[in-house]
Design a protein around this motif. Structure first.
Motif, PDB file in Angstrom:
ATOM      1  N   LEU A 240       0.435  -1.490   0.154  1.00 55.62           N
ATOM      2  CA  LEU A 240       0.254  -0.072   0.037  1.00 55.62           C
ATOM      3  C   LEU A 240       0.932   1.327   0.201  1.00 55.62           C
ATOM      4  O   LEU A 240       0.436   2.131   0.105  1.00 55.62           O
ATOM      5  CB  LEU A 240      -0.970   0.185   1.052  1.00 55.62           C
ATOM      6  CG  LEU A 240      -2.092  -1.224   1.392  1.00 55.62           C
ATOM      7  CD1 LEU A 240      -2.125  -0.791   2.743  1.00 55.62           C
ATOM      8  CD2 LEU A 240      -2.684  -1.531  -0.265  1.00 55.62           C
ATOM      9  N   ALA A 241       2.670   0.808   0.254  1.00 61.33           N
ATOM     10  CA  ALA A 241       3.460   2.276  -0.301  1.00 61.33           C
ATOM     11  C   ALA A 241       2.967   3.386  -0.929  1.00 61.33           C
ATOM     12  O   ALA A 241       3.598   4.256  -0.878  1.00 61.33           O
ATOM     13  CB  ALA A 241       4.160   1.842   0.358  1.00 61.33           C
ATOM     14  N   SER A 242       2.675   3.196  -2.378  1.00 64.96           N
ATOM     15  CA  SER A 242       2.958   3.785  -3.142  1.00 64.96           C
ATOM     16  C   SER A 242       1.133   3.578  -3.802  1.00 64.96           C
ATOM     17  O   SER A 242       0.670   5.071  -4.661  1.00 64.96           O
ATOM     18  CB  SER A 242       3.129   2.676  -4.331  1.00 64.96           C
ATOM     19  OG  SER A 242       2.215   1.312  -4.992  1.00 64.96           O
ATOM     20  N   GLU A 243       0.329   3.804  -3.054  1.00 63.40           N
ATOM     21  CA  GLU A 243      -0.973   4.008  -2.897  1.00 63.40           C
ATOM     22  C   GLU A 243      -1.784   5.556  -2.976  1.00 63.40           C
ATOM     23  O   GLU A 243      -0.718   6.610  -1.534  1.00 63.40           O
ATOM     24  CB  GLU A 243      -2.590   3.734  -1.986  1.00 63.40           C
ATOM     25  CG  GLU A 243      -1.887   2.200  -2.607  1.00 63.40           C
ATOM     26  CD  GLU A 243      -3.317   2.130  -3.595  1.00 63.40           C
ATOM     27  OE1 GLU A 243      -3.403   2.643  -4.615  1.00 63.40           O
ATOM     28  OE2 GLU A 243      -2.785   0.608  -4.108  1.00 63.40           O
ATOM     29  N   PRO A 244      -1.713   6.403  -3.812  1.00 64.48           N
ATOM     30  CA  PRO A 244      -2.673   8.004  -3.862  1.00 64.48           C
ATOM     31  C   PRO A 244      -2.977   8.219  -2.017  1.00 64.48           C
ATOM     32  O   PRO A 244      -3.570   7.690  -1.502  1.00 64.48           O
ATOM     33  CB  PRO A 244      -3.167   8.343  -4.409  1.00 64.48           C
ATOM     34  CG  PRO A 244      -3.042   7.448  -4.828  1.00 64.48           C
ATOM     35  CD  PRO A 244      -2.641   6.336  -4.767  1.00 64.48           C
ATOM     36  N   PHE A 245      -2.923   9.474  -1.326  1.00 66.43           N
ATOM     37  CA  PHE A 245      -3.398   9.947  -0.063  1.00 66.43           C
ATOM     38  C   PHE A 245      -4.602  10.474  -0.898  1.00 66.43           C
ATOM     39  O   PHE A 245      -4.699  11.444  -2.445  1.00 66.43           O
ATOM     40  CB  PHE A 245      -2.948  11.141   0.314  1.00 66.43           C
ATOM     41  CG  PHE A 245      -1.773  10.616   1.227  1.00 66.43           C
ATOM     42  CD1 PHE A 245      -2.471   9.696   2.365  1.00 66.43           C
ATOM     43  CD2 PHE A 245      -0.438  10.036   1.390  1.00 66.43           C
ATOM     44  CE1 PHE A 245      -1.244   9.701   3.140  1.00 66.43           C
ATOM     45  CE2 PHE A 245       0.343   9.231   2.131  1.00 66.43           C
ATOM     46  CZ  PHE A 245       0.297   9.316   3.287  1.00 66.43           C
ATOM     47  N   ILE A 246      -6.023  10.153  -0.632  1.00 70.22           N
ATOM     48  CA  ILE A 246      -7.361  10.923  -1.573  1.00 70.22           C
ATOM     49  C   ILE A 246      -7.612  11.142  -0.038  1.00 70.22           C
ATOM     50  O   ILE A 246      -7.587  11.802   1.154  1.00 70.22           O
ATOM     51  CB  ILE A 246      -8.200   9.444  -1.334  1.00 70.22           C
ATOM     52  CG1 ILE A 246      -8.628   8.698  -0.205  1.00 70.22           C
ATOM     53  CG2 ILE A 246      -7.682   9.058  -2.420  1.00 70.22           C
ATOM     54  CD1 ILE A 246      -9.577   7.791  -0.731  1.00 70.22           C
ATOM     55  N   LYS A 247      -8.927  12.312  -0.311  1.00 69.78           N
ATOM     56  CA  LYS A 247      -9.846  13.225   0.884  1.00 69.78           C
ATOM     57  C   LYS A 247     -10.937  13.105   1.263  1.00 69.78           C
ATOM     58  O   LYS A 247     -11.357  11.872  -0.114  1.00 69.78           O
ATOM     59  CB  LYS A 247      -9.672  14.879  -0.148  1.00 69.78           C
ATOM     60  CG  LYS A 247      -8.242  15.164  -0.068  1.00 69.78           C
ATOM     61  CD  LYS A 247      -8.996  17.198  -0.727  1.00 69.78           C
ATOM     62  CE  LYS A 247      -7.421  17.637  -0.644  1.00 69.78           C
ATOM     63  NZ  LYS A 247      -6.507  18.069   0.416  1.00 69.78           N
TER      64      LYS A 247
END
Length: 258
Positions: A240-247
């Motif tokens: 999951l380290a490469s997953e983007p942060f979402i609002k």
């Protein structure tokens, strides 16, 4: 001749006695040392007898939100077998939310050890990335005890009329004061150094939040990106380290002010 035998006999008894004394000293010291190491390890990384469920275990049938989503789960970014410790008065929790065909409401619930509702929030997010839930500092300040456990749930509401279809993850967080010497080191530490210090002491929520605050992982922050990957790797979530942060968007909140 008799004198020599007497001396040798006395020497052997004395030598044997010294061996016994040394063995007794070792038996007294080693268990204490082992116990100290055990207690140190226990304080830094314990489950407090509380189970966690960081990956949803719901069925993939009917109107479950993820019925048509292959190889994807709602996942809490927490250790799998231990309870994360937090020092922050306003801790932030992180969750991987898979992509769904239609945006769903997400409910976050926090309860104390007596199963009393402490905080509840309803949010929405587009999914496919890592979202965060921040617990307001006032919630923590209203709690009379610092050394206690809090039970939280995050539920993706698939059908408001049938909550049994919810996709749910759950876990615990343990409130604890951090050592004064560590506090002093934190004052002059970089984000990466802070994350390392928190992680070494078992303060999982503080460690992950410190790095997540640097959400724009760019070329200039390669050390932060690397540490983020390493930290997730320590709990088996390196994928999951490469997953983007979402609002996420807050819809409604409620709290027990006691």
């Amino acid at each position: 001749m008799l004198n020599i035998k007497f001396i040798l006999s006395k020497f052997n008894r004395l030598f044997g006695l010294l061996i016994i004394v040394n063995l007794l000293q070792l038996s007294l010291v080693n268990p204490a040392t082992a116990e100290q190491k055990s207690e140190k390890s226990k304080s830094a990384n314990s489950n407090y007898g509380l189970p966690t469920n960081r990956r949803d275990g719901g069925s993939r049938s009917g109107d479950n939100c993820l019925a048509n989503v292959s190889n994807s789960n709602l996942i809490a970014l927490i250790p799998n077998e231990t309870v994360g410790i937090k020092n922050s008065a306003s801790p932030t929790l992180f969750f991987y939310v898979p992509e769904v065909s239609q945006q769903k409401t997400i409910e976050f619930v926090l309860r104390n050890e007596q199963d009393e509702l402490i905080y509840e929030a309803f949010l929405t997010t587009p999914g496919k990335g890592i979202m965060s839930v921040k617990i307001p500092a006032v919630i923590n300040s209203n709690q009379p005890e610092t050394e206690q456990n809090y039970h939280w749930y995050l539920s993706m509401i698939c059908n408001p009329q049938e909550r049994s279809r919810d996709v749910v993850v759950e876990g615990w967080l343990h409130q604890k004061e951090i050592d004064r010497a560590i506090k002093q080191k934190l004052q002059f530490a970089t984000s990466v150094e802070k994350a390392e210090l928190y992680s070494e002491q078992g303060f999982w929520y503080d460690a992950i939040a410190t790095l997540a605050h640097e959400q724009d992982f760019n070329a200039k922050q390669s050390t932060v990106r690397k540490k983020w990957s390493e930290l997730l790797g320590t709990v088996g979530l390196e994928d999951l380290a490469s997953e983007p942060f979402i609002k996420s968007k807050m819809i409604k909140t409620s709290a027990n002010s006691r």
